[in-house]
Design a protein around this motif. Structure first.
Motif, mmCIF file in Angstrom:
data_model
loop_
_atom_site.group_PDB
_atom_site.id
_atom_site.type_symbol
_atom_site.label_atom_id
_atom_site.label_comp_id
_atom_site.label_asym_id
_atom_site.label_seq_id
_atom_site.Cartn_x
_atom_site.Cartn_y
_atom_site.Cartn_z
ATOM 1 N N SER A 174 0.833 -1.206 0.000
ATOM 2 C CA SER A 174 0.000 0.000 0.000
ATOM 3 C C SER A 174 0.866 1.254 0.000
ATOM 4 O O SER A 174 0.502 2.275 -0.599
ATOM 5 C CB SER A 174 -0.924 -0.009 1.222
ATOM 6 O OG SER A 174 -0.182 -0.148 2.426
ATOM 7 N N TYR A 175 2.031 1.196 0.668
ATOM 8 C CA TYR A 175 2.950 2.336 0.661
ATOM 9 C C TYR A 175 3.388 2.656 -0.768
ATOM 10 O O TYR A 175 3.390 3.818 -1.199
ATOM 11 C CB TYR A 175 4.217 2.033 1.466
ATOM 12 C CG TYR A 175 4.066 1.665 2.910
ATOM 13 C CD1 TYR A 175 2.879 1.867 3.612
ATOM 14 C CD2 TYR A 175 5.133 1.099 3.590
ATOM 15 C CE1 TYR A 175 2.775 1.519 4.943
ATOM 16 C CE2 TYR A 175 5.040 0.745 4.932
ATOM 17 C CZ TYR A 175 3.859 0.965 5.600
ATOM 18 O OH TYR A 175 3.775 0.612 6.911
ATOM 19 N N TRP A 179 2.381 6.134 -3.757
ATOM 20 C CA TRP A 179 3.282 7.037 -4.477
ATOM 21 C C TRP A 179 3.483 6.602 -5.930
ATOM 22 O O TRP A 179 4.506 6.901 -6.522
ATOM 23 C CB TRP A 179 4.646 7.092 -3.780
ATOM 24 C CG TRP A 179 4.642 7.576 -2.362
ATOM 25 C CD1 TRP A 179 4.992 6.847 -1.260
ATOM 26 C CD2 TRP A 179 4.309 8.871 -1.874
ATOM 27 N NE1 TRP A 179 4.887 7.603 -0.128
ATOM 28 C CE2 TRP A 179 4.477 8.864 -0.471
ATOM 29 C CE3 TRP A 179 3.881 10.053 -2.481
ATOM 30 C CZ2 TRP A 179 4.230 9.972 0.331
ATOM 31 C CZ3 TRP A 179 3.628 11.168 -1.685
ATOM 32 C CH2 TRP A 179 3.810 11.126 -0.300
ATOM 33 N N ALA A 180 2.530 5.900 -6.525
ATOM 34 C CA ALA A 180 2.696 5.409 -7.908
ATOM 35 C C ALA A 180 1.485 5.794 -8.768
ATOM 36 O O ALA A 180 0.740 4.932 -9.238
ATOM 37 C CB ALA A 180 2.890 3.895 -7.910
ATOM 38 N N PRO A 181 1.286 7.074 -9.015
ATOM 39 C CA PRO A 181 0.071 7.514 -9.720
ATOM 40 C C PRO A 181 0.004 7.108 -11.183
ATOM 41 O O PRO A 181 -1.085 7.034 -11.748
ATOM 42 C CB PRO A 181 0.124 9.043 -9.583
ATOM 43 C CG PRO A 181 1.581 9.361 -9.383
ATOM 44 C CD PRO A 181 2.123 8.223 -8.583
ATOM 45 N N SER A 182 1.125 6.823 -11.818
ATOM 46 C CA SER A 182 1.114 6.530 -13.258
ATOM 47 C C SER A 182 1.053 5.044 -13.580
ATOM 48 O O SER A 182 0.890 4.671 -14.740
ATOM 49 C CB SER A 182 2.371 7.119 -13.928
ATOM 50 O OG SER A 182 2.384 8.518 -13.799
ATOM 51 N N LEU A 183 1.196 4.190 -12.569
ATOM 52 C CA LEU A 183 1.239 2.747 -12.791
ATOM 53 C C LEU A 183 -0.001 2.259 -13.542
ATOM 54 O O LEU A 183 -1.135 2.579 -13.161
ATOM 55 C CB LEU A 183 1.341 2.024 -11.442
ATOM 56 C CG LEU A 183 1.183 0.500 -11.462
ATOM 57 C CD1 LEU A 183 2.322 -0.143 -12.225
ATOM 58 C CD2 LEU A 183 1.098 -0.044 -10.041
ATOM 59 N N ARG A 184 0.214 1.479 -14.585
ATOM 60 C CA ARG A 184 -0.866 0.879 -15.352
ATOM 61 C C ARG A 184 -0.480 -0.567 -15.674
ATOM 62 O O ARG A 184 0.269 -0.840 -16.603
ATOM 63 C CB ARG A 184 -1.115 1.658 -16.655
ATOM 64 C CG ARG A 184 -1.508 3.120 -16.457
ATOM 65 C CD ARG A 184 -2.884 3.237 -15.812
ATOM 66 N NE ARG A 184 -3.312 4.618 -15.653
ATOM 67 C CZ ARG A 184 -3.144 5.357 -14.568
ATOM 68 N NH1 ARG A 184 -2.520 4.832 -13.507
ATOM 69 N NH2 ARG A 184 -3.581 6.590 -14.497
ATOM 70 N N ASP A 199 -1.530 3.489 10.957
ATOM 71 C CA ASP A 199 -0.754 4.630 11.447
ATOM 72 C C ASP A 199 -0.096 5.374 10.289
ATOM 73 O O ASP A 199 0.101 6.591 10.348
ATOM 74 C CB ASP A 199 0.301 4.175 12.453
ATOM 75 C CG ASP A 199 1.235 3.105 11.901
ATOM 76 O OD1 ASP A 199 0.863 2.441 10.905
ATOM 77 O OD2 ASP A 199 2.346 2.938 12.449
ATOM 78 N N TRP A 200 0.231 4.657 9.210
ATOM 79 C CA TRP A 200 0.858 5.261 8.029
ATOM 80 C C TRP A 200 -0.184 5.949 7.157
ATOM 81 O O TRP A 200 -0.001 7.079 6.718
ATOM 82 C CB TRP A 200 1.576 4.174 7.227
ATOM 83 C CG TRP A 200 2.561 4.651 6.205
ATOM 84 C CD1 TRP A 200 3.919 4.776 6.372
ATOM 85 C CD2 TRP A 200 2.287 5.038 4.841
ATOM 86 N NE1 TRP A 200 4.504 5.208 5.207
ATOM 87 C CE2 TRP A 200 3.528 5.387 4.250
ATOM 88 C CE3 TRP A 200 1.137 5.129 4.076
ATOM 89 C CZ2 TRP A 200 3.635 5.811 2.933
ATOM 90 C CZ3 TRP A 200 1.235 5.567 2.758
ATOM 91 C CH2 TRP A 200 2.472 5.899 2.195
ATOM 92 N N HIS A 201 -1.306 5.270 6.921
ATOM 93 C CA HIS A 201 -2.315 5.787 5.999
ATOM 94 C C HIS A 201 -3.283 6.763 6.658
ATOM 95 O O HIS A 201 -3.889 7.586 5.970
ATOM 96 C CB HIS A 201 -3.101 4.624 5.386
ATOM 97 C CG HIS A 201 -2.285 3.775 4.474
ATOM 98 N ND1 HIS A 201 -2.080 4.080 3.150
ATOM 99 C CD2 HIS A 201 -1.588 2.630 4.695
ATOM 100 C CE1 HIS A 201 -1.307 3.162 2.598
ATOM 101 N NE2 HIS A 201 -0.995 2.270 3.514
ATOM 102 N N ALA A 209 -8.153 2.718 -0.268
ATOM 103 C CA ALA A 209 -8.046 3.509 -1.499
ATOM 104 C C ALA A 209 -6.684 3.326 -2.149
ATOM 105 O O ALA A 209 -6.577 3.208 -3.380
ATOM 106 C CB ALA A 209 -8.305 4.978 -1.207
ATOM 107 N N ASP A 210 -5.623 3.289 -1.337
ATOM 108 C CA ASP A 210 -4.286 3.092 -1.906
ATOM 109 C C ASP A 210 -4.145 1.686 -2.486
ATOM 110 O O ASP A 210 -3.522 1.505 -3.545
ATOM 111 C CB ASP A 210 -3.216 3.351 -0.845
ATOM 112 C CG ASP A 210 -2.951 4.838 -0.629
ATOM 113 O OD1 ASP A 210 -3.192 5.618 -1.565
ATOM 114 O OD2 ASP A 210 -2.516 5.210 0.470
ATOM 115 N N LYS A 211 -4.703 0.685 -1.839
ATOM 116 C CA LYS A 211 -4.690 -0.666 -2.407
ATOM 117 C C LYS A 211 -5.387 -0.666 -3.772
ATOM 118 O O LYS A 211 -4.940 -1.307 -4.725
ATOM 119 C CB LYS A 211 -5.382 -1.652 -1.473
ATOM 120 C CG LYS A 211 -4.628 -1.979 -0.200
ATOM 121 C CD LYS A 211 -3.405 -2.823 -0.476
ATOM 122 C CE LYS A 211 -2.797 -3.384 0.788
ATOM 123 N NZ LYS A 211 -1.502 -4.058 0.541
ATOM 124 N N GLY A 212 -6.506 0.047 -3.851
ATOM 125 C CA GLY A 212 -7.287 0.069 -5.074
ATOM 126 C C GLY A 212 -6.598 0.706 -6.256
ATOM 127 O O GLY A 212 -6.992 0.476 -7.415
#
Length: 475
Positions: A174-175, A179-184, A199-201, A209-212
Motif C-alpha cells: 500500500s505504501y 506514491w505510484a500515480p502513473s502505474l498501469r 498509522d501510516w495511511h 483507497a491506496d490498495k485500489g
C-alpha cells in the motif's frame, strides 16, 4: 522522460535503504543532481552515505524534514509517511513526489526495447506467496520472468538491468501504491483487505483507497476476491481500459468469469470459450503447497493473473507443483509423538493468523508479541472451537489472554511471563504437554516479533530449533 530530460534535474531522494540507495544511483547515472535526505544518523547510515558520496551524490543525514533548495522532484522510499514535513513543503512548492515503483514505471523501455508487462499483486496478506506462485507458473509456461517489488527484489534492477523479461510478477505494498500515480498494469489482483498500517495511511478508508490504485488503467483483468466484497467494489470504482474484465476467485464452485474449486480441482470459468457452460481444469488442490484454504486462494489468484496473460492450463498445474513456499509461512517443521508442529511466524497480524488457524483442527496455538494496536476478540471467537490449548508469549500477550477469557473460557491457557528469546523453547514444551496425538501445534502469533526477536524469521527459527530439540529427546 528521455535521458536528456534528466540532465541537471535536481532530485531529492527521501531515505536510504533497500529502495533509496538504488534510486539515488540510478538517478545519478541518468545525469540528475541528487541529494539524499535521511532521518537517521547512525553508523549504518554513515556507511551508506559514504558510499554514495564517493560517487558524487550529496547525502544529508539527520535532516529528513527540510526540502533541499531548488528541488524539482522527490523520489521517496516506501516507509516515509505522507504527513512528513518534507512532503508538506513539497506540496507547498509544487514539487511532485514519486515512489520507487513510479520511478521504475517511468523508466521502462529506456533502452528502446518493448517493456515487459506487469502482473501486479497487493493485499493485506499473501502477496509474496502469490507473486512467487505466479512467477513459478510463468516460468513453467516458458516465459522469462522474475518476482520483484515489495518481495525484496528491486524493480529498478529488473527494469534497467541487462536481463530481458517477457513479463514481471510484481508485489506492491500500500505504501508503494500511494506514491505510484502513473502505474498501469497489464492485470492486477487485490487478495484481501484487513486493517493494517493504519498509522501510516491515517484511516482504513485511505488504506483501502491506496490498495485500489493497483487496478487503475488495467488492460486485461482486475482479479478480486469473491469472498470479500470490498475488493470487488475497488474493481467497480477503477478507471480501466476498455475491455478489461473483472475476474473473481473463490474457494467455492465458481460462477462465470471466476476461478474456483470443484471436487478438489482448481477450475477456470473465466478464460474459456463459453463461460456459461464450460470449465477448464487447471490443477488439483493437492498440487498446492501447502493446501491450506488461504493458500488455495493465493493459488487461484496467481492462476487468474497467469491465465489473463495467456498461460495454458498445464503450465498452471506444473508451476504450482514446482512452487516451494518461503520459510515461516505455514511451514511443517516436524511430527513429534504424532503431533504436527507448524511454523507460521509470518502471521504477524490477526488477519494472517485467522487464515492459518482455519487450516487446522484441533490446535494448540502459540501466540503473542507486539499487537500493533490490534484487538483479538474476532480472531478468538472464530477459532475457539478448534483450540485444544493456547500458549502465550510476548509483550502484549495479555490482550489475547483477555480475549480468550471472554470468548473461549474453557480453553486451557499457559501464560509465559517472559520476553527473552529462550521463551520459545519453553512455549514449545508447554504446547507439547497440552497436545494429544493427531493435534497440530501452530505457532501463528498474530503479532509482530520485535519485542523478543529481530524479525519474524528469527522467531520462526527459534520455534523450529525448539521443535527439533523436542524431537531429538523423543527419538
Amino acid at each position: 522522460m528521455s535521458n536528456q530530460d534528466w540532465q541537471g534535474k535536481r532530485v531529492t531522494v527521501a531515505g536510504l535503504g533497500v529502495s533509496g540507495i538504488p534510486a539515488a544511483k540510478v538517478l545519478h547515472g541518468l545525469g540528475a543532481v541528487v541529494t539524499v535526505v535521511n532521518d537517521g544518523d547512525d553508523e549504518r547510515s554513515r556507511t551508506q552515505a559514504a558510499e554514495l558520496e564517493a560517487q558524487g551524490i550529496t547525502v544529508r543525514l539527520g535532516d529528513g524534514a527540510t526540502l533541499p533548495e531548488s528541488t524539482e522532484l522527490i523520489v521517496t522510499t516506501p516507509g516515509w509517511k505522507p504527513d512528513k514535513p518534507l512532503f508538506t513543503a513539497a506540496a507547498e512548492a509544487g514539487v511532485p513526489v514519486w515512489g520507487d515503483v513510479e520511478l521504475a514505471w517511468r523508466l521502462r523501455g529506456r533502452d528502446g526495447r518493448e517493456p515487459a508487462p506487469w502482473l501486479a499483486v497487493t493485499g493485506t496478506n499473501g502477496k509474496t506467496t502469490t507473486v512467487r506462485m505466479l512467477a513459478s507458473i510463468l516460468e513453467a509456461a516458458g516465459l522469462r520472468t522474475a518476482a520483484v517489488g515489495n518481495i525484496g527484489v528491486s524493480l529498478l534492477d529488473a527494469v534497467l538491468g541487462d536481463e530481458k523479461y517477457d513479463v514481471l510478477a510484481v508485489e506492491l505494498s500500500s505504501y508503494q501504491l500511494h506514491w505510484a500515480p502513473s502505474l498501469r498494469a497489464h492485470s492486477a489482483a487485490v487478495l484481501n483487505l484487513a486493517p493494517d498500517h493504519l498509522d501510516w495511511h491515517g484511516s482504513m478508508e485511505a488504506y483501502v483507497a491506496d490498495k485500489g490504485r493497483i487496478y487503475e488503467g488495467n488492460r486485461v483483468a482486475c482479479v478480486y476476491n469473491a469472498a470479500e466484497k470490498a475488493t470487488e467494489d475497488l474493481v467497480r470504482e477503477a478507471d480501466v481500459e476498455e475491455g478489461c474484465r473483472a475476474i473473481g476467485f473463490t474457494l467455492a464452485t465458481p460462477g462465470p468469469s471466476q476461478l474456483g474449486v470443484v471436487d478438489g480441482i482448481l477450475v477456470d470459468r473465466a478464460f474459456v470459450t463459453n463461460r456459461q457452460k464450460q470449465a477448464q481444469e487447471l490443477a488439483e488442490v493437492a498440487d498446492v503447497n501447502p493446501p491450506a484454504p488461504h493458500n488455495i486462494a493465493n493459488a487461484l489468484a496467481a492462476a487468474a493473473l497467469a491465465r489473463a496473460f495467456g498461460v495454458e492450463p498445464a503450465a498452471v498445474r506444473d508451476g504450482l507443483r514446482a512452487f516451494r513456499p518461503d520459510p515461516h509461512r505455514i511451514e511443517h517443521v516436524a511430527d513429534v509423538a504424532q503431533v504436527a508442529y507448524i511454523d507460521d511466524s509470518k502471521a504477524t497480524n490477526t488477519h494472517a493468523a485467522e487464515a492459518s488457524l482455519a487450516a487446522y483442527d484441533p490446535i494448540v496455538w502459540i501466540a503473542g508479541g507486539l499487537a500493533k494496536g490490534a484487538t483479538f476478540d474476532g480472531l478468538v471467537t472464530g477459532a475457539a472451537g478448534r483450540l485444544r490449548g493456547v500458549v502465550l508469549i510476548g509483550r502484549d500477550r495479555a490482550l489475547i489472554r483477555e480475549a480468550l477469557a471472554r470468548h473461549a473460557p474453557e480453553v486451557p491457557v499457559v501464560d509465559l511471563d517472559r520476553t527473552d528469546t529462550g521463551a520459545m523453547s519453553e512455549a514449545v514444551r508447554e504446547a507439547a504437554r497440552l497436545a494429544r496425538p493427531g493435534d497440530t501445534v501452530l505457532m501463528a502469533p498474530a503479532c509482530a516479533s520485535m519485542d523478543m526477536f529481530v524479525n519474524y524469521n528469527k522467531r520462526g527459527e527459534a520455534f523450529a530449533d525448539a521443535v527439533r530439540a523436542l524431537a531429538a529427546e523423543s527419538a
